[in-house]
Scaffold this motif. Structure first.
Motif, PDB file in Angstrom:
ATOM      1  N   LEU A 152     -10.624   4.709  -4.214  1.00 48.13           N
ATOM      2  CA  LEU A 152      -9.799   4.949  -3.033  1.00 48.13           C
ATOM      3  C   LEU A 152     -10.623   5.528  -1.896  1.00 48.13           C
ATOM      4  O   LEU A 152     -11.492   6.383  -2.120  1.00 48.13           O
ATOM      5  N   VAL A 153     -10.348   5.093  -0.687  1.00 45.90           N
ATOM      6  CA  VAL A 153     -10.897   5.739   0.501  1.00 45.90           C
ATOM      7  C   VAL A 153      -9.969   6.889   0.864  1.00 45.90           C
ATOM      8  O   VAL A 153      -8.770   6.681   1.078  1.00 45.90           O
ATOM      9  N   HIS A 159     -10.899  13.113  10.347  1.00 49.35           N
ATOM     10  CA  HIS A 159     -11.952  12.095  10.287  1.00 49.35           C
ATOM     11  C   HIS A 159     -11.418  10.673  10.452  1.00 49.35           C
ATOM     12  O   HIS A 159     -12.189   9.714  10.427  1.00 49.35           O
ATOM     13  N   TYR A 160     -10.106  10.557  10.613  1.00 53.28           N
ATOM     14  CA  TYR A 160      -9.521   9.245  10.896  1.00 53.28           C
ATOM     15  C   TYR A 160      -9.733   8.916  12.367  1.00 53.28           C
ATOM     16  O   TYR A 160      -9.577   9.776  13.239  1.00 53.28           O
ATOM     17  N   PRO A 167     -10.214   0.072   4.834  1.00 55.91           N
ATOM     18  CA  PRO A 167     -10.349  -1.226   4.166  1.00 55.91           C
ATOM     19  C   PRO A 167      -9.018  -1.973   4.139  1.00 55.91           C
ATOM     20  O   PRO A 167      -7.961  -1.428   4.492  1.00 55.91           O
ATOM     21  N   GLU A 168      -9.056  -3.217   3.708  1.00 53.66           N
ATOM     22  CA  GLU A 168      -7.819  -3.975   3.525  1.00 53.66           C
ATOM     23  C   GLU A 168      -6.941  -3.256   2.511  1.00 53.66           C
ATOM     24  O   GLU A 168      -7.428  -2.595   1.593  1.00 53.66           O
ATOM     25  N   GLY A 169      -5.643  -3.400   2.672  1.00 52.93           N
ATOM     26  CA  GLY A 169      -4.722  -2.786   1.725  1.00 52.93           C
ATOM     27  C   GLY A 169      -3.834  -1.738   2.370  1.00 52.93           C
ATOM     28  O   GLY A 169      -3.956  -1.438   3.563  1.00 52.93           O
ATOM     29  N   GLY A 170      -2.926  -1.200   1.557  1.00 51.67           N
ATOM     30  CA  GLY A 170      -1.962  -0.223   2.044  1.00 51.67           C
ATOM     31  C   GLY A 170      -2.556   1.168   2.162  1.00 51.67           C
ATOM     32  O   GLY A 170      -3.648   1.457   1.664  1.00 51.67           O
ATOM     33  N   VAL A 171      -1.796   2.033   2.846  1.00 51.52           N
ATOM     34  CA  VAL A 171      -2.244   3.402   3.119  1.00 51.52           C
ATOM     35  C   VAL A 171      -1.127   4.379   2.778  1.00 51.52           C
ATOM     36  O   VAL A 171       0.032   4.164   3.142  1.00 51.52           O
ATOM     37  N   LEU A 172      -1.483   5.448   2.074  1.00 55.55           N
ATOM     38  CA  LEU A 172      -0.585   6.575   1.864  1.00 55.55           C
ATOM     39  C   LEU A 172      -0.996   7.680   2.821  1.00 55.55           C
ATOM     40  O   LEU A 172      -2.147   8.152   2.773  1.00 55.55           O
ATOM     41  N   ILE A 337      -2.194   0.104  -2.516  1.00 52.46           N
ATOM     42  CA  ILE A 337      -2.719   1.204  -1.700  1.00 52.46           C
ATOM     43  C   ILE A 337      -4.197   1.388  -1.990  1.00 52.46           C
ATOM     44  O   ILE A 337      -4.610   1.610  -3.131  1.00 52.46           O
ATOM     45  N   THR A 338      -5.004   1.306  -0.945  1.00 50.87           N
ATOM     46  CA  THR A 338      -6.458   1.461  -1.075  1.00 50.87           C
ATOM     47  C   THR A 338      -6.995   2.671  -0.321  1.00 50.87           C
ATOM     48  O   THR A 338      -8.170   3.006  -0.455  1.00 50.87           O
ATOM     49  N   SER A 339      -6.130   3.307   0.501  1.00 48.76           N
ATOM     50  CA  SER A 339      -6.580   4.440   1.317  1.00 48.76           C
ATOM     51  C   SER A 339      -5.535   5.556   1.311  1.00 48.76           C
ATOM     52  O   SER A 339      -4.333   5.292   1.212  1.00 48.76           O
TER      53      SER A 339
END
Length: 423
Positions: A152-153, A159-160, A167-172, A337-339
Motif C-alpha cells: 500500500l502507498v 505529503h499529498y 497509483p491506480e486504484g482506490g483510496v482510503l 484500495i491501493t493507497s
C-alpha cells in the motif's frame, strides 16, 4: 578560540504567519530582535500542503489587519502560493530581520547570567527572550493502527500533492476534517474510487443568509471563546474554501460517489475495520450546523438586520445507504484500495527547546503564550488565548499581547535602583 556569539534581545524561531506577526509588533515597539527560519518565509504554505489548497476563510477575513490581498476580491479564497507571497511581502514592508536557512538546534538557559544560549546551524546566539513561533503543524501524525502492508502507498495529508501522485486504484482517506474532506472530494472528482473515514466533527455552513461563517463566528462572539467545550478538544472542523467555497455535506459526497465509513479501527492481514459510529458522527455534525443557523437567526431578529431568509439551508438530503447500512469491515484488495491518505493531524515538536515548561506529553504550559519558564513565549498554537488563535488574524492579535508582555519585562530590567542613580 571562543566562537563569536551573536547577541539580541529577543529571538523569534519560525517565519510563518506567527513569526512575521511577532516581528511586526516587536519592530513597532523598537525591541531589537532576530527571526530565524530553517526554510523560507511561510514555506509550509508552499510545500507542506496539496497543490489545489486555498485558504479556508475569505480574503477579507484571513489576513493581517494592515494589508489586504490586492489581487483577490474580498469574498474570494486565496491560493496557498499567494498566501505565502503575502507573508513575504508583509515582512518586506517593515524590513523584518529574518534569516532564512538557519535551523535552531537547541535553546538552553544561561548559567550565572540572564537569558538563553541558542545553538543554530549558523553559530551561537545569546538572547534575553525566545519566542517559539513554529505553529501547530510541526510533526505529521500517522496513528499506530496504520496498515503494515508494504504493497500500500500510505501518505500523510502533509505529503499529498495531487491525484496523479497516487497509483491506480482506490483510496482510503482517514480523517474528515477540512483536509480529509477536501482531499477525498478532489480524488473523487479525479475519477478515483474513494472511501472516507468520518470521525466526530463540527460542520459549520460555508455561508448563511449572505454572510460567511467566519463573519457569523465574529458577530456571535465565538472567535473569542477562551476554551474549547469539554470533549471537543480534538474535534475537527469540516469546512472548505475549494471551488469558490461551499458547505461540506457528507450526504452529498456520498451521492457523488464517495463511500463513507466510520472511524478507522484496525488493520489486520489486509482487512480494515471501522467503528459503528458513522451515522452518529454525521448527526452530531448536523446538530452543530443547525445550532449555528439557530444562533444566526436569533442574532438577526435581535438586531433587526435585513438579511434574507434561507429556508433551504435547513433541508437535508436523505441518508445514503452507507449510513443506513454501514460498512464495518473491508478487504482492501477486494475493494481495489491501493493507497491510504492519513488526514490525522499534527503534533508539536519542541525537542530543541530545552527548558522546564512542558507537561508529560510534551505540550507547553503557558498562559496566553507566556510560559512558566520566564523569558520563553509560545505563539501560533490553537486556543493560545481564544478560538481564533491559530488563524491568520488571530495570531496577529496574540503576537501583540506577547510583545506588550515583553515590553513590560524590559521595563523592569531597565529599572535603576537608588544605588545606581547615585553613581
Amino acid at each position: 578560540m571562543t566562537p563569536e556569539i551573536t547577541k539580541v534581545d529577543t529571538l523569534v524561531v519560525g517565519a510563518g504567519q506567527a513569526g512575521i506577526a511577532m516581528s511586526e509588533h516587536l519592530t513597532r515597539l523598537d525591541i531589537p530582535h532576530l527571526v530565524l527560519e530553517k526554510q523560507g518565509i511561510a514555506q509550509a504554505w508552499r510545500t507542506g500542503r496539496w497543490d489545489s489548497l486555498v485558504a479556508n476563510g475569505p480574503a477579507w477575513h484571513d489576513r493581517f489587519p494592515g494589508q489586504t490581498f490586492a489581487d483577490t476580491g474580498p469574498d474570494g479564497f486565496v491560493p496557498k502560493e499567494r498566501v505565502a507571497d503575502y507573508f513575504a511581502e508583509y515582512a518586506q514592508r517593515f524590513n523584518a530581520p529574518v534569516r532564512c536557512g538557519v535551523e535552531v538546534k537547541s535553546v538552553r538557559r544561561n548559567t550565572g547570567k540572564p537569558g538563553f544560549i541558542i545553538d543554530t546551524s549558523d553559530g551561537l546566539i545569546e538572547a534575553r527572550r525566545v519566542v517559539a513561533a513554529t505553529g501547530p503543524f510541526q510533526k505529521p501524525i500517522i496513528p499506530p493502527i496504520a496498515a503494515a502492508e508494504t504493497s500500500l502507498v500510505q501518505l500523510h495529508s502533509a505529503h499529498y500533492r495531487n491525484p496523479q501522485q497516487l497509483p491506480e486504484g482506490g483510496v482510503l482517506v482517514v480523517g474528515a476534517g477540512s483536509s480529509g474532506v477536501q482531499i477525498a472530494d478532489e480524488l473523487n472528482r479525479a475519477g478515483k474510487s474513494v472511501w472516507l473515514s468520518v470521525g466526530p466533527h463540527d460542520r459549520p455552513p460555508r455561508s448563511y443568509r449572505q454572510r460567511d461563517f467566519c463573519w457569523w463566528l465574529g458577530v456571535l462572539g465565538l472567535w473569542d471563546k477562551a476554551a474549547s467545550e469539554p470533549g471537543k478538544e480534538h474535534v475537527t472542523i469540516a469546512v472548505s474554501g475549494a471551488r469558490g467555497g461551499h458547505t461540506v455535506d457528507f450526504r452529498r459526497l456520498a451521492q457523488e460517489g464517495v463511500n463513507l465509513v466510520g472511524r478507522t479501527r484496525t488493520f489486520n492481514a489486509g482487512e480494515v475495520t471501522f467503528e459503528e459510529d458513522l451515522t452518529e458522527n454525521i448527526r452530531r455534525g448536523d446538530e452543530n450546523y443547525l445550532s449555528l443557523l439557530d444562533a444566526a437567526d436569533a442574532w438577526i431578529d435581535r438586531n433587526g438586520m435585513d438579511l434574507p431568509p434561507e429556508p433551504q439551508a435547513r433541508q437535508m438530503l436523505a441518508d445514503p445507504s452507507c449510513m443506513t447500512q454501514p460498512t464495518l469491515s473491508l478487504n482492501l484488495a477486494q475493494a481495489g484500495i491501493t493507497s491510504i491518505i492519513w488526514a490525522t493531524g499534527y503534533a508539536v515538536d519542541y525537542r530543541w527547546l530545552e527548558v522546564d515548561t512542558f507537561d508529560a506529553a510534551g505540550r507547553p504550559r503557558h498562559q496566553r503564550g507566556v510560559s512558566q519558564e520566564p523569558g520563553v513565549y509560545f505563539l501560533g498554537l490553537p486556543w493560545l488565548s481564544r478560538r481564533g488563535s491559530s488563524f491568520i488574524w488571530g495570531v496577529w492579535h496574540d503576537a501583540k499581547y506577547i510583545a506588550d508582555q515583553i515590553t513590560i519585562q524590559r521595563s523592569y530590567e531597565g529599572y535603576q535602583g537608588p544605588e545606581q542613580r547615585l553613581r
